[in-house]
Design a protein around this motif. Sequence first.
Motif, PDB file in Angstrom:
ATOM      1  N   SER A   4       0.821  -1.215   0.000  1.00 13.15           N
ATOM      2  CA  SER A   4       0.000   0.000   0.000  1.00 13.15           C
ATOM      3  C   SER A   4       0.854   1.264   0.000  1.00 13.15           C
ATOM      4  O   SER A   4       0.484   2.260  -0.618  1.00 13.15           O
ATOM      5  N   ARG A  12      -3.565  -9.550  -2.865  1.00 10.13           N
ATOM      6  CA  ARG A  12      -3.632  -8.076  -2.838  1.00 10.13           C
ATOM      7  C   ARG A  12      -4.507  -7.547  -3.959  1.00 10.13           C
ATOM      8  O   ARG A  12      -5.174  -6.527  -3.807  1.00 10.13           O
ATOM      9  N   THR A  20      -7.183  -4.907  -2.649  1.00 11.79           N
ATOM     10  CA  THR A  20      -6.821  -3.508  -2.901  1.00 11.79           C
ATOM     11  C   THR A  20      -7.211  -3.106  -4.317  1.00 11.79           C
ATOM     12  O   THR A  20      -7.422  -3.953  -5.178  1.00 11.79           O
ATOM     13  N   THR A  70      -5.765  -0.120  -7.115  1.00  9.13           N
ATOM     14  CA  THR A  70      -4.686   0.840  -7.315  1.00  9.13           C
ATOM     15  C   THR A  70      -4.917   1.665  -8.572  1.00  9.13           C
ATOM     16  O   THR A  70      -5.313   1.128  -9.611  1.00  9.13           O
ATOM     17  N   VAL A  93      -3.818   3.991  -3.584  1.00  8.08           N
ATOM     18  CA  VAL A  93      -4.206   2.619  -3.251  1.00  8.08           C
ATOM     19  C   VAL A  93      -5.342   2.653  -2.241  1.00  8.08           C
ATOM     20  O   VAL A  93      -5.257   3.322  -1.212  1.00  8.08           O
ATOM     21  N   GLU A  99      -7.324   0.206   0.296  1.00 11.09           N
ATOM     22  CA  GLU A  99      -7.392  -1.089   0.962  1.00 11.09           C
ATOM     23  C   GLU A  99      -8.866  -1.355   1.223  1.00 11.09           C
ATOM     24  O   GLU A  99      -9.489  -0.713   2.069  1.00 11.09           O
ATOM     25  N   LYS A 100      -9.439  -2.288   0.471  1.00 11.05           N
ATOM     26  CA  LYS A 100     -10.882  -2.523   0.512  1.00 11.05           C
ATOM     27  C   LYS A 100     -11.362  -3.018   1.875  1.00 11.05           C
ATOM     28  O   LYS A 100     -12.481  -2.703   2.283  1.00 11.05           O
TER      29      LYS A 100
END
Length: 180
Positions: free
Chosen positions: A15, A95, A99, A101, A114, A116-117
């Motif tokens: 991240s 990832r 995530t 991006t 980014v 982060e879900k």
Amino acid sequence: MLGGDAVAVWEVALSDGVYRVEFAHGTTTGKRVVCVNGTEVLRKDWMFKLVGKETFAVGGAGTKATISIEAVGGFAYEYSLSVDGKSLQRFTDNRAKTTKTWTVQVDGTDYRIVLEKDTMDVWCNGQRMDTRGEFVDDGTETHFPVGGHACCIKATGGGGKKAIVHCLLLDGEKLPGTAQ
């Protein structure tokens, strides 16, 4: 930087940035050197055991990474990198699911954003951003500034089974995502 001594090089996307991991292995002396983004993070000289594992930290959060050295016959060796206890491929695949991006250029400056879900944390060029979230009719919006511009990550139902679609808006204009 290891120059011609590097036997393996990997890219690790986290991240807070993309990190280049280089590994040098002296197959006669057992010497092992690990560099992350050109900075030496581990050095061991004169190791009698030529195979084994070396563990070190990558990124601002100190993500655990391990290089495994295995003999594959004669004086040939195979090198693999695991991150957070997973093979690099499995870590990267995971990832990609957790995530999203975007790489964008704003007023001539490159930004890597980014999401982060799982935590809804937003990172921009390695810095965790202060965000403001709000519920809207068709989902949620997470607002934050980028280079003096209004930026927003909009999450909406994608119509599929449990599908949530995240898109980046810069000054109200939708920007394409990138695969990382």
